[in-house]
Scaffold this motif. Structure first.
Motif, PDB file in Angstrom:
ATOM      1  N   GLU A  10       0.584  -1.109  -0.090  1.00 18.88           N
ATOM      2  CA  GLU A  10      -0.175   0.480   0.000  1.00 18.88           C
ATOM      3  C   GLU A  10       1.038   1.383  -0.140  1.00 18.88           C
ATOM      4  O   GLU A  10       0.394   2.184  -0.832  1.00 18.88           O
ATOM      5  CB  GLU A  10      -1.187  -0.254   1.319  1.00 18.88           C
ATOM      6  CG  GLU A  10      -2.338  -1.069   1.087  1.00 18.88           C
ATOM      7  CD  GLU A  10      -1.955  -2.823   1.475  1.00 18.88           C
ATOM      8  OE1 GLU A  10      -0.617  -2.701   2.221  1.00 18.88           O
ATOM      9  OE2 GLU A  10      -2.488  -3.377   1.416  1.00 18.88           O
ATOM     10  N   GLN A  11       2.256   0.472   0.772  1.00 19.70           N
ATOM     11  CA  GLN A  11       3.062   2.100   1.101  1.00 19.70           C
ATOM     12  C   GLN A  11       3.630   2.116  -0.286  1.00 19.70           C
ATOM     13  O   GLN A  11       3.444   4.122  -1.009  1.00 19.70           O
ATOM     14  CB  GLN A  11       3.773   2.550   2.163  1.00 19.70           C
ATOM     15  CG  GLN A  11       3.170   2.199   3.409  1.00 19.70           C
ATOM     16  CD  GLN A  11       4.228   2.399   4.295  1.00 19.70           C
ATOM     17  OE1 GLN A  11       5.273   1.053   4.313  1.00 19.70           O
ATOM     18  NE2 GLN A  11       3.828   3.246   5.718  1.00 19.70           N
TER      19      GLN A  11
ATOM     20  N   ALA B  83       2.220   1.732  -3.739  1.00 16.21           N
ATOM     21  CA  ALA B  83       1.432   2.304  -4.490  1.00 16.21           C
ATOM     22  C   ALA B  83       1.070   3.919  -3.452  1.00 16.21           C
ATOM     23  O   ALA B  83       0.810   4.613  -4.363  1.00 16.21           O
ATOM     24  CB  ALA B  83       0.070   1.281  -3.940  1.00 16.21           C
ATOM     25  N   ASP B  84       0.908   4.522  -3.251  1.00 19.43           N
ATOM     26  CA  ASP B  84       0.825   5.811  -2.551  1.00 19.43           C
ATOM     27  C   ASP B  84       2.150   6.419  -3.220  1.00 19.43           C
ATOM     28  O   ASP B  84       1.502   7.747  -3.605  1.00 19.43           O
ATOM     29  CB  ASP B  84       0.750   5.740  -0.929  1.00 19.43           C
ATOM     30  CG  ASP B  84       0.003   4.883   0.120  1.00 19.43           C
ATOM     31  OD1 ASP B  84      -1.644   4.806  -0.790  1.00 19.43           O
ATOM     32  OD2 ASP B  84      -0.049   5.059   1.390  1.00 19.43           O
ATOM     33  N   ALA B  85       2.902   5.878  -3.042  1.00 21.72           N
ATOM     34  CA  ALA B  85       4.479   6.556  -3.646  1.00 21.72           C
ATOM     35  C   ALA B  85       4.161   6.744  -5.640  1.00 21.72           C
ATOM     36  O   ALA B  85       4.410   7.749  -5.741  1.00 21.72           O
ATOM     37  CB  ALA B  85       5.469   5.687  -3.532  1.00 21.72           C
TER      38      ALA B  85
ATOM     39  N   TRP C 281      -6.316   2.725 -11.407  1.00 18.99           N
ATOM     40  CA  TRP C 281      -4.941   3.603 -11.802  1.00 18.99           C
ATOM     41  C   TRP C 281      -4.364   2.243 -12.772  1.00 18.99           C
ATOM     42  O   TRP C 281      -3.928   2.903 -13.640  1.00 18.99           O
ATOM     43  CB  TRP C 281      -3.815   4.240 -10.496  1.00 18.99           C
ATOM     44  CG  TRP C 281      -4.751   5.264  -9.523  1.00 18.99           C
ATOM     45  CD1 TRP C 281      -5.447   5.523  -9.998  1.00 18.99           C
ATOM     46  CD2 TRP C 281      -3.487   5.276  -8.305  1.00 18.99           C
ATOM     47  NE1 TRP C 281      -5.791   6.542  -8.852  1.00 18.99           N
ATOM     48  CE2 TRP C 281      -4.424   5.989  -8.070  1.00 18.99           C
ATOM     49  CE3 TRP C 281      -2.530   5.382  -8.093  1.00 18.99           C
ATOM     50  CZ2 TRP C 281      -4.103   6.862  -6.134  1.00 18.99           C
ATOM     51  CZ3 TRP C 281      -2.637   4.873  -6.540  1.00 18.99           C
ATOM     52  CH2 TRP C 281      -3.076   6.381  -6.027  1.00 18.99           C
TER      53      TRP C 281
ATOM     54  N   ARG D 276      -7.264   0.587  -7.126  1.00 22.01           N
ATOM     55  CA  ARG D 276      -7.690   2.455  -7.414  1.00 22.01           C
ATOM     56  C   ARG D 276      -8.247   3.042  -8.206  1.00 22.01           C
ATOM     57  O   ARG D 276      -8.196   3.938  -8.355  1.00 22.01           O
ATOM     58  CB  ARG D 276      -6.611   2.974  -6.312  1.00 22.01           C
ATOM     59  CG  ARG D 276      -5.723   2.311  -5.602  1.00 22.01           C
ATOM     60  CD  ARG D 276      -4.948   2.840  -4.901  1.00 22.01           C
ATOM     61  NE  ARG D 276      -4.342   2.198  -2.856  1.00 22.01           N
ATOM     62  CZ  ARG D 276      -3.019   3.448  -2.324  1.00 22.01           C
ATOM     63  NH1 ARG D 276      -2.868   4.142  -2.610  1.00 22.01           N
ATOM     64  NH2 ARG D 276      -2.948   2.669  -1.554  1.00 22.01           N
TER      65      ARG D 276
ATOM     66  N   GLY E  36       1.467   7.084  -7.460  1.00 19.33           N
ATOM     67  CA  GLY E  36       0.188   7.796  -6.880  1.00 19.33           C
ATOM     68  C   GLY E  36       0.408   9.109  -7.053  1.00 19.33           C
ATOM     69  O   GLY E  36       0.043  10.467  -7.490  1.00 19.33           O
ATOM     70  N   GLU E  37       1.285   9.358  -6.080  1.00 15.26           N
ATOM     71  CA  GLU E  37       1.618  10.974  -5.479  1.00 15.26           C
ATOM     72  C   GLU E  37       2.448  11.425  -6.650  1.00 15.26           C
ATOM     73  O   GLU E  37       2.095  12.463  -7.083  1.00 15.26           O
ATOM     74  CB  GLU E  37       2.619  10.744  -4.414  1.00 15.26           C
ATOM     75  CG  GLU E  37       3.172  12.415  -4.316  1.00 15.26           C
ATOM     76  CD  GLU E  37       4.099  12.044  -3.266  1.00 15.26           C
ATOM     77  OE1 GLU E  37       4.733  13.211  -2.088  1.00 15.26           O
ATOM     78  OE2 GLU E  37       5.064  11.354  -2.930  1.00 15.26           O
TER      79      GLU E  37
END
Length: 455
Positions: A375-376, A378-380, A420, A418, A382-383
């Motif tokens: 998840e982290q 994926a967060d990176a 994406w 998400r 997505g940012e």
């Protein structure tokens, strides 16, 4: 363009045993991967299972360890490896949708032969070939019977000519030039076959190429240079840019700069995709991910640590330094890869010790490193994707094959949930899956240009 209108593009950047400099020593790696077709077949199949757009291998027209001492050479794992077009030709036969990016040097390869082999790969793969354009920073001139390694400016001047010549050669045949009518006995229409009649500073080539126009129109063109000449060449000719950025701000600047150059070449922003590299170390928890990161870093032998630093401190005597000393400024008067040298210089300028600097480079040679849970990671991703910094990413697995398998099994599902990233391929060719238009034949376009202007 809204997030809903865009889909991430993902490439698997493969370095035999993995991107970490000590990956071959990791328990999960296959130490003989560089010469194992079964290993690469498994990676291509895994990437395709994960719906990746492409797989990519870096390449050099010579070994990457020829200038190193015997002690260092004895500990380097990537000195010998497959030639990429040959490799991808084989793997295209056991896959259906994944694209194949191979590196070829504009400094050390003949443009006619280069055009021929990539056009052939595009036919063999049914439209899934791409050429990664490089000018070759390392001096490998002794393998090619030439006077010496050209300077950076000269390499890019030659690259401009090579790329244009190759693009013309790929369009030697119009799409419908080959009639193949058995009844009439007419095989081709000579009026739709074009000689390039190229006369330039570096090359004189008559043409036409002896390979018909390929399924994609022409192979996808990928470029990686981030210097000023590299940015101009990419903005004018490339379909995809592979780049290295450490921070969101740097990535946004690069993205905005490149996209802003396209209009003067008559191009739209969506016609050039920007895909930074990302080196992701995964773990079930943040603590486990950090432990995995620290373990692989512990495998770097001190000899290799100093070798990494000496690659960039050309002509600098480091014998008086310890690894815990602050990294001195890097020399700028070298003919090394200018964009990568700047990236490493920026890292050193942060006040890192030599140890911290080599550890930053041991992972992925300056590409962005993310350590965390799926998840982290994926967060990176997505940012940057949602923040005007990237159209997609080149995934740099730390260790292979597990690094790619883990990303496909753990991170890709998060990206899909998400919204994406695709759950199925959009088309059969690499261009279709990247969302790139099939290019108009350059000779047809030139012939139509006068009437278009008069209209």
């Amino acid at each position: 363009m809204t997030t809903e209108d865009r889909q991430l593009k993902l490439g698997a950047f493969i370095m035999a045993t993995g991107h970490h400099i000590a990956a071959w020593r990791h328990p999960d790696s296959d130490a003989d991967a560089g010469h194992s077709i079964d290993h690469y077949r498994g990676l291509a199949e895994t990437a395709e299972r994960g719906k990746f757009d492409l797989v990519f291998v870096a390449d050099s027209p010579a070994g990457w360890d020829g200038d190193k001492d015997a002690e260092t050479r004895s500990r380097v794992s990537h000195s010998a490896h497959f030639e990429p077009v040959t490799l991808w030709s084989a793997l295209s036969q056991v896959t259906e949708r994944i694209g194949f990016v191979a590196t070829a040097s504009t400094t050390y390869e003949d443009p006619y032969l280069l055009a021929r082999k990539f056009a052939s790969l595009d036919h063999i793969s049914k439209g899934r070939a791409a050429w990664n354009v490089v000018t070759t920073g390392a001096d490998v001139s002794k393998n090619f019977s030439i006077a010496g390694h050209p300077a950076h400016a000269s390499r890019y001047e030659r690259a401009e000519e090579v790329v244009d010549l190759v693009l013309d050669l790929w369009d030697s045949y119009e799409d419908d030039a080959l009639i193949r009518d058995k009844q009439s006995g007419i095989f081709l229409d000579p009026d739709k076959v074009h000689k390039v009649n190229h006369h330039g500073k570096f090359f004189d080539v008559a043409g036409p190429l002896n390979v018909a126009r390929s399924p994609q129109g022409r192979p996808v063109v990928v470029q990686a240079g981030a210097s000023e000449p590299g940015r101009e060449l990419a903005a004018r000719t490339a379909d995809v840019i592979f780049t290295a950025n450490q921070t969101l701000e740097d990535a946004q600047e690069f993205y905005s700069d490149i996209k802003g150059r396209l209009a003067k070449f008559g191009r739209r922003p969506e016609q050039l995709l920007i895909m930074p590299g990302i080196f992701a170390v995964l773990g079930g928890t943040e603590k486990q991910a950090q432990e995995n990161y620290e373990f692989i870093q512990s495998l770097v032998h001190p000899t290799i640590a100093w070798s990494i630093l000496k690659q960039y401190y050309v002509g600098v005597d480091l014998s008086g330094y310890s690894l815990d000393d602050k990294a001195p400024p890097l020399p700028t008067n070298t003919e090394l890869n200018k964009s990568r040298l700047k990236l490493v210089s920026d890292l050193a300028a942060r006040g890192l010790s030599l140890r911290q600097l080599y550890l930053s480079l041991a992972t992925a040679r300056g590409h962005r490193t993310v350590v965390g849970t799926p998840e982290q990671v994926a967060d990176a991703i997505g940012e940057w994707f949602n923040g005007g910094a990237a159209d997609g990413f080149n995934i740099l697995p730390p260790v292979l094959p597990t690094g790619l398998t883990d990303f496909v099994d753990q991170v890709v599902p998060v990206l899909q949930r998400r919204g994406w990233f695709r759950t199925e391929y959009e088309g059969a060719t690499l261009r279709e899956n990247l969302g790139l238009e099939r290019p108009v034949n350059r000779f047809v376009e030139r012939a139509a240009a006068p009437s278009q202007r008069s209209a």
